[in-house]
Design an enzyme around this catalytic site. Structure first.
Site, short mmCIF file in Angstrom:
data_model
loop_
_atom_site.label_atom_id
_atom_site.label_comp_id
_atom_site.label_asym_id
_atom_site.label_seq_id
_atom_site.Cartn_x
_atom_site.Cartn_y
_atom_site.Cartn_z
N GLU A 427 4.37 -1.82 8.99
CA GLU A 427 4.84 -2.93 8.15
C GLU A 427 5.99 -2.46 7.26
OE1 GLU A 427 3.29 -5.25 4.13
OE2 GLU A 427 1.90 -4.01 5.28
N ASP A 500 -0.06 -1.97 4.88
CA ASP A 500 -0.58 -1.65 3.55
C ASP A 500 -2.07 -1.95 3.47
OD1 ASP A 500 1.96 -0.94 2.84
OD2 ASP A 500 2.42 -2.80 1.75
N ASP A 502 -3.61 -3.43 1.14
CA ASP A 502 -3.92 -4.59 0.31
C ASP A 502 -4.07 -5.85 1.16
OD1 ASP A 502 -1.35 -5.16 1.08
OD2 ASP A 502 -0.46 -4.82 -0.91
N ASP A 504 -2.05 -8.40 1.62
CA ASP A 504 -0.88 -8.72 2.44
C ASP A 504 -0.88 -7.88 3.71
OD1 ASP A 504 0.15 -10.67 0.85
OD2 ASP A 504 1.48 -9.35 -0.29
#
Length: 637
Positions: A427, A500, A502, A504
């Site tokens: 990403e 990541d 998190d 997102d």
């Protein structure tokens, strides 16, 4: 230093007795000890009750998930397992059924006309893998009880006091925690399976009592699989192109039931069953169904000269948008393995194909308006497929030679697909930069993705193929897409999604998983797709450093080191802010990293989940959020 070889003779040969083989190798009997294997214990006992119902001996089945979430009871009003002593073993039939492999009443055709469990191992396997199992049988006005633990009887057959009305069997069991890492059952999974059983066995009343959720559901469907088809179409939010479904039903010795409708969806969705058991991997009956549909439509098109000039109709075009339920009942099913995921009976192919072909040809001829709508849908699919094929070829032509087909932002590895090569789909450019610097260049390739990944669940194939990020992924992998995918051309041994830690990042991973599940499922089936687990937190305690993948992991580490120096906790904003060396040590290094292998335990549940969470209809996601709102103690925004 050389080591003398150990002796290898007769005393080295181990012969497992009784139910020992089941406890030693449970995966051979239930497919594994994960969630699917755990719930398979319930299906084995339920299938026995269903067998009683299928053969006209039971009309009600009740399943109870008890308050502990780990104990299940399955009862029916069938004939009750026999309790008289077997002439050879001198043990009660009940004890034999529950303690001896391949002991049951389904080997002789007089007892069960059709049955899902012909191996005689289901109940004994459940007993072997349960820390406690209690069987209660009602026969001849008397109630009997017998207890077991880990496959061994812990009590004699007891005749309980009092006169009992009716007949039936009740099995209550608790899985063995020394076998299963997790022994808590999922109430929704049980409920869905039981509702499906009520559709497949019309007229049988199935009750599910969930003492954990404090709910009670009763399922009774007189229209059988026709009602089931309506439910599936509604769940998938599919728009049908003809009002009444096609239905084919034969109730002879070999019972066949088929119902289907064409929809505006771009995929084909078939749910098949044998003697009430879901066959997620299909088999000869499902292949026969597809062949019958294709032949019937082709014959109708050819007879009435309905193919437009310049259009070539393929079997994929005919089956596109098809939603179908296929259920057959055969006396001697030959399953692929004890988990019964695929039917191998060769005669089932011809049985289903000939019946469906003949009935569908008549249906199309007798319903000209329906036939016109179906053929128009198929022609539209053929034209769209030709357009997408042209778009795909255009993507390939842009690169020229094979070498220049690779996208410029791909940092390839030296090994070039040989040995243990890996492609990390990363990403963002900044994260891709850290990964490029921290990787092992010999065997690890990096492909960074820019911007938000396209949601392929709600996009047309043309839009998917026109997307630059997806073009780059397809070109990097080199194996093609959709029906033309060829694993032999795959350039890497593993494909690893790296985003990541998190919310997102999880969303991006979900978008990528949706793409691979819908358009490159062979990569998942072949065990090539993985998810990397980068740390979300760095925890420094004294001179030691720990890495936590999420909040739960962070709390675990803090609890384990409670009382030591005050911890310093750093939350990473993303992979891009990690130094290359840190990314290597935590996420890329094969000797230290954690990889999650993408596997599919239940194809039907996976399809429904992706359709709900990633499809065009937002109401399904709204329901999902509202039903789980109370479980969200912390939202990562």
């Amino acid at each position: 230093m050389s080591v003398a070889p150990k002796e290898y003779n007769a005393k080295n040969i181990t012969a497992l007795e009784g139910l020992e083989p089941v406890r030693k190798r449970p995966g051979m009997y239930i497919g594994g000890v994960g969630s699917a294997g755990l719930h398979h214990l319930i299906w084995e006992i339920v299938d026995n009750s269903v067998d009683e119902a299928m053969n006209g001996h039971a009309s009600e089945i009740t399943v109870t998930l008890h308050k502990d979430g780990e104990t299940v009871s399955v009862s029916d009003n069938g004939r009750g397992i026999p309790v008289d002593k077997h002439p050879k073993t001198k043990k009660s039939a009940l004890e034999m059924v529950l303690t001896v492999l391949h002991a049951g009443g389904k080997f002789e055709g007089d007892n069960y006309k059709t049955s899902g469990g012909l191996h005689g191992v289901g109940a004994s396997v459940v007993n072997a893998l349960s820390k406690e199992l209690v069987a209660i049988v009602k026969r001849d006005g008397v109630q009997y009880r017998m207890a077991f633990s880990r496959g061994q009887a812990t009590s004699k057959l007891q005749k309980l006091r009092g006169t009992i009305r009716g007949t039936g069997t009740s099995i209550t069991f608790t899985p063995d925690p020394t076998i299963f890492p997790r022994t808590t059952f999922n109430g929704d999974t049980i409920k869905q399976r039981l509702e499906t059983a009520s559709f497949l066995h019309r007229g049988v009343k199935v009750t599910y009592i969930d003492e954990v959720a404090k709910t009670r559901d009763t399922f009774l469907h007189e229209n059988g699989i026709v009602d089931y088809l309506g439910k599936v179409i509604k769940e998938r939010e599919a728009r049908t192109i003809h009002e009444a479904p096609f239905t084919y039903r034969v109730d002879d010795e070999d019972r066949v039931e088929v119902t289907l409708q064409w929809t505006e969806s771009t995929d084909e969705h078939v749910r098949s069953y044998v003697n009430g058991i879901p066959t997620g991997s299909g088999g000869t009956h499902e292949n026969g169904f597809r062949g019958g549909v294709v032949k019937a439509v082709r014959n109708h098109v050819d007879t009435h000269s309905l193919t437009p000039r310049g259009v070539k109709i393929t079997h994929e075009d005919i089956r596109e948008g098809l939603i179908a339920i296929v259920s057959i009942f055969v006396a001697e099913p030959q399953f692929q393995g004890q988990t019964k995921d695929r039917l191998n009976n060769p005669e089932a192919h011809g049985l289903v194909e000939s019946g469906v072909r003949s009935a569908m040809e008549q249906w199309l001829n007798n319903n000209p308006s329906v036939a016109d709508a179906v053929i128009a849908r198929i022609v539209a699919a053929a034209r769209a497929r030709a357009a997408s094929r042209a778009a795909s070829e255009a993507v390939s032509r842009k690169g020229g030679s094979k070498r220049t087909l690779l996208p410029g932002k791909l940092s390839d590895c030296v090994s070039g697909g040989k040995g243990k090569s890996e492609l990390f789909i990363v990403e963002g450019d900044s994260a891709g930069g850290s990964a490029k610097q921290g990787r092992d260049r010999n065997c690890q390739a990096i492909l960074p993705l820019r911007g938000k990944v396209l949601n392929t669940e709600s996009a047309t194939l043309k839009k998917i193929l026109d997307n630059k990020e997806i073009q780059d992924m397809i070109a990097s992998l080199g194996c093609g897409i959709g029906p033309s995918l060829n694993l032999a051309n795959l350039r890497y041994d593993r494909i690893i999604l790296l985003a990541d830690a998190d919310s997102d990042g999880h969303h991006i991973t979900t978008l990528l998983l949706t793409f691979f599940y819908r358009h490159m499922p062979a990569l998942i089936a072949d065990g090539r797709l993985f998810i990397a687990v980068p740390p979300l937190y760095r925890i420094d305690i004294g001179k030691e450093t720990f890495w936590a993948a999420d909040e739960e992991d962070r709390e675990r580490i803090l609890a384990e080191h409670n009382g030591r120096a005050n911890p310093e906790i750093t939350r990473f904003k993303g992979l891009g802010e990690m130094m290359p060396k840190v990314l290597w040590n935590t996420t890329l290094d094969p000797t230290k990293r954690t990889l999650l292998k993408v596997e599919i335990d239940d194809h039907l549940e996976t399809d429904r989940t992706i359709s709900d969470l990633m499809g065009r209809d937002a109401s399904a996601r709204f329901r999902f959020i509202m039903e789980r709102a109370e479980d969200a103690s912390e939202i990562d925004v």
